[in-house]
Design an enzyme around this catalytic site. Sequence first.
Site, PDB file in Angstrom:
ATOM      1  N   CYS A 113       0.886  -1.293  -0.069  1.00 54.20           N
ATOM      2  CA  CYS A 113      -0.039   0.086  -0.015  1.00 54.20           C
ATOM      3  C   CYS A 113       1.079   1.417  -0.118  1.00 54.20           C
ATOM      4  O   CYS A 113       0.262   2.408  -0.483  1.00 54.20           O
ATOM      5  CB  CYS A 113      -0.886  -0.076   1.130  1.00 54.20           C
ATOM      6  SG  CYS A 113      -2.029  -1.300   1.103  1.00 54.20           S
ATOM      7  N   HIS A 252      -3.091   7.552   3.038  1.00 55.76           N
ATOM      8  CA  HIS A 252      -3.549   6.391   2.345  1.00 55.76           C
ATOM      9  C   HIS A 252      -5.140   5.833   2.812  1.00 55.76           C
ATOM     10  O   HIS A 252      -5.090   6.139   3.957  1.00 55.76           O
ATOM     11  CB  HIS A 252      -2.401   4.980   2.738  1.00 55.76           C
ATOM     12  CG  HIS A 252      -3.003   3.761   2.380  1.00 55.76           C
ATOM     13  ND1 HIS A 252      -3.415   3.420   1.235  1.00 55.76           N
ATOM     14  CD2 HIS A 252      -3.083   2.460   3.089  1.00 55.76           C
ATOM     15  CE1 HIS A 252      -3.983   2.070   1.098  1.00 55.76           C
ATOM     16  NE2 HIS A 252      -3.599   1.659   2.346  1.00 55.76           N
ATOM     17  N   ASN A 282      -9.928   0.505   0.493  1.00 57.47           N
ATOM     18  CA  ASN A 282      -8.488   0.244   0.545  1.00 57.47           C
ATOM     19  C   ASN A 282      -8.164  -0.082  -1.181  1.00 57.47           C
ATOM     20  O   ASN A 282      -8.127  -1.305  -1.429  1.00 57.47           O
ATOM     21  CB  ASN A 282      -8.007  -0.528   1.412  1.00 57.47           C
ATOM     22  CG  ASN A 282      -6.512  -0.426   1.449  1.00 57.47           C
ATOM     23  OD1 ASN A 282      -5.896  -0.164   0.569  1.00 57.47           O
ATOM     24  ND2 ASN A 282      -5.990  -0.871   2.727  1.00 57.47           N
TER      25      ASN A 282
HETATM   26  O1  UT7 Z   1      -3.329  -0.881   3.677  1.00 57.61           O
HETATM   27  C1  UT7 Z   1      -3.206  -1.481   4.904  1.00 57.61           C
HETATM   28  C2  UT7 Z   1      -4.297  -2.506   5.055  1.00 57.61           C
HETATM   29  N1  UT7 Z   1      -5.048  -2.839   6.541  1.00 57.61           N
HETATM   30  C3  UT7 Z   1      -5.517  -1.978   7.224  1.00 57.61           C
HETATM   31  O2  UT7 Z   1      -5.559  -0.804   7.121  1.00 57.61           O
HETATM   32  C4  UT7 Z   1      -6.198  -2.479   8.214  1.00 57.61           C
HETATM   33  C5  UT7 Z   1      -6.116  -1.823   9.547  1.00 57.61           C
HETATM   34  N2  UT7 Z   1      -7.016  -2.668  10.487  1.00 57.61           N
HETATM   35  C6  UT7 Z   1      -8.330  -2.151  10.544  1.00 57.61           C
HETATM   36  O3  UT7 Z   1      -8.634  -1.514   9.670  1.00 57.61           O
HETATM   37  C7  UT7 Z   1      -9.292  -2.870  11.553  1.00 57.61           C
HETATM   38  O4  UT7 Z   1      -8.468  -3.810  12.468  1.00 57.61           O
HETATM   39  C8  UT7 Z   1     -10.417  -4.069  10.883  1.00 57.61           C
HETATM   40  C9  UT7 Z   1     -11.235  -3.010  10.137  1.00 57.61           C
HETATM   41  C10 UT7 Z   1      -9.766  -4.967   9.975  1.00 57.61           C
HETATM   42  C11 UT7 Z   1     -11.293  -4.503  12.024  1.00 57.61           C
HETATM   43  O5  UT7 Z   1     -11.751  -3.823  12.880  1.00 57.61           O
HETATM   44  P1  UT7 Z   1     -11.670  -3.918  14.606  1.00 57.61           P
HETATM   45  O6  UT7 Z   1     -12.448  -2.819  15.065  1.00 57.61           O
HETATM   46  O7  UT7 Z   1     -10.134  -4.042  14.726  1.00 57.61           O
HETATM   47  O8  UT7 Z   1     -12.285  -5.300  14.589  1.00 57.61           O
HETATM   48  P2  UT7 Z   1     -11.659  -6.534  15.017  1.00 57.61           P
HETATM   49  O9  UT7 Z   1     -10.727  -7.261  14.142  1.00 57.61           O
HETATM   50  O10 UT7 Z   1     -11.498  -6.469  16.665  1.00 57.61           O
HETATM   51  O11 UT7 Z   1     -12.995  -7.575  15.233  1.00 57.61           O
HETATM   52  C12 UT7 Z   1     -14.045  -7.230  16.142  1.00 57.61           C
HETATM   53  C13 UT7 Z   1     -15.290  -8.239  15.978  1.00 57.61           C
HETATM   54  C14 UT7 Z   1     -14.796  -9.750  15.885  1.00 57.61           C
HETATM   55  O12 UT7 Z   1     -15.918 -10.592  16.565  1.00 57.61           O
HETATM   56  P3  UT7 Z   1     -15.698 -10.859  18.085  1.00 57.61           P
HETATM   57  O13 UT7 Z   1     -14.617 -11.724  18.215  1.00 57.61           O
HETATM   58  O14 UT7 Z   1     -15.877  -9.564  18.748  1.00 57.61           O
HETATM   59  O15 UT7 Z   1     -16.796 -11.817  18.424  1.00 57.61           O
HETATM   60  C15 UT7 Z   1     -14.740 -10.135  14.580  1.00 57.61           C
HETATM   61  O16 UT7 Z   1     -14.681 -11.405  14.229  1.00 57.61           O
HETATM   62  O17 UT7 Z   1     -15.754  -7.988  14.643  1.00 57.61           O
HETATM   63  C16 UT7 Z   1     -16.046  -9.363  14.038  1.00 57.61           C
HETATM   64  N3  UT7 Z   1     -15.791  -9.057  12.605  1.00 57.61           N
HETATM   65  C17 UT7 Z   1     -16.656  -8.721  11.772  1.00 57.61           C
HETATM   66  N4  UT7 Z   1     -17.789  -8.697  11.852  1.00 57.61           N
HETATM   67  C18 UT7 Z   1     -18.822  -8.222  10.887  1.00 57.61           C
HETATM   68  C19 UT7 Z   1     -14.648  -8.776  11.987  1.00 57.61           C
HETATM   69  N5  UT7 Z   1     -14.762  -8.670  10.448  1.00 57.61           N
HETATM   70  C20 UT7 Z   1     -16.140  -8.400  10.437  1.00 57.61           C
HETATM   71  C21 UT7 Z   1     -16.945  -8.134   9.480  1.00 57.61           C
HETATM   72  N6  UT7 Z   1     -18.378  -8.085   9.741  1.00 57.61           N
HETATM   73  N7  UT7 Z   1     -16.737  -7.730   8.068  1.00 57.61           N
END
Ligand code: UT7
Length: 334
Positions: A113, A252, A282
């Site tokens: 990225c 980004h 993204n």
């Molecule tokens: O170019 C660089 C690329 N990457 C990035 O910039 C990514 C950086 N990270 C992020 O943007 C965030 O960490 C994410 C958007 C990927 C995730 O958001 P988060 O608030 O950190 O969520 P999390 O991973 O802590 O997950 C929270 C909950 C989990 O469920 P439990 O364990 O609390 O029951 C996940 O399983 O949300 C769940 N979850 C979803 N639920 C619905 C994860 N993805 C999804 C989804 N829909 N798509």
Amino acid sequence: MTTHARIIGVGSYLPERILTNTDLEAMVDTSDEWIVTRTGIRERRVVAEGEATSHLSVRAAERALADAGIAASEIDLVVLGTSSPDMIFPATACLVQEKLGMTCPAYDVNAACSGFVFALHAGVAAIESGRATRVLVIGADALTRHIDFTDRATCVLFGDGAGAVVLEAGGEPGVLGIVLGSDGSGAGLLRIPAGGSARPVVPEGVGDASRYVQMNGNEVFRFAVKAIPAATLEALAASGHTVDDLAWLVPHQANQRILNTVEQRLGIPSERVFSHVATTGNTSAASIPLALDDLYTSGRIASGDLIALVGFGAGLTWGAAVVRWTKPRPTEEN
Ligand code: UT7
């Protein structure tokens, strides 16, 4: 006299097909509400069948060349940032060079990225050293080709696109300060493990999760909200400026929550932090030049404005460029 690099043209391209959050609700266990709240993304674009990174790149490059008012034959170097090349080799830049009827050297840079900022660094270095006069710098990715559309943790985040700028040598800057960074100790946080020489894709491996983008989202988030402010401040210091001098921060476009945190940490008002992540998702290396083109074509940057382009991504990698914008608003040219 010192030679500087100046942006004289900008262009971008998004594929036609739109994938909305509602579409994704039908594919994985997710919701529009979750995606919007956690990322700010509402829709993203996806390449068509038969379309690849080179096609997106050519469209963006044609627009940047037209905006610069120069012919493809006047370019003497093409640098293309991508981590989703058409093929492992040849370089996608060579495919673009051929499609645009050019004969100059052309190569790819893989900094995920951060790819556009790394490619820009190469283009600026070529100009400042006197090895090139006009450089076409492209950032393009079709990461949806490498996404497991049964994995809700990644499939809601990424979209496809391309953006390009034309750099020209001149006496006035231009690109004032540009810094890059890499930290391979974080290589495991965001990667596509298979498909390279370490784990070639073999017939029995088809369907294996290691063929797709894998990410530790929480760790990448933590990295991003440190790397963006640090890189921005370093590039500003290198150019003798401060955050208060910026007309726009162009980060980004990965997640609106990352941008909100960056605003707080840098103490910059949200009105000066560009975001269109809601409609692009993204787009990896395409993200910064797509954002820049949106700002430019909508008449929101004026000649004389100071802007910072800041990327972060797999590698881990990060980079920032502080640019004095020297083009008039599109409307002022007419
Ligand atoms: O170019 C660089 C690329 N990457 C990035 O910039 C990514 C950086 N990270 C992020 O943007 C965030 O960490 C994410 C958007 C990927 C995730 O958001 P988060 O608030 O950190 O969520 P999390 O991973 O802590 O997950 C929270 C909950 C989990 O469920 P439990 O364990 O609390 O029951 C996940 O399983 O949300 C769940 N979850 C979803 N639920 C619905 C994860 N993805 C999804 C989804 N829909 N798509």
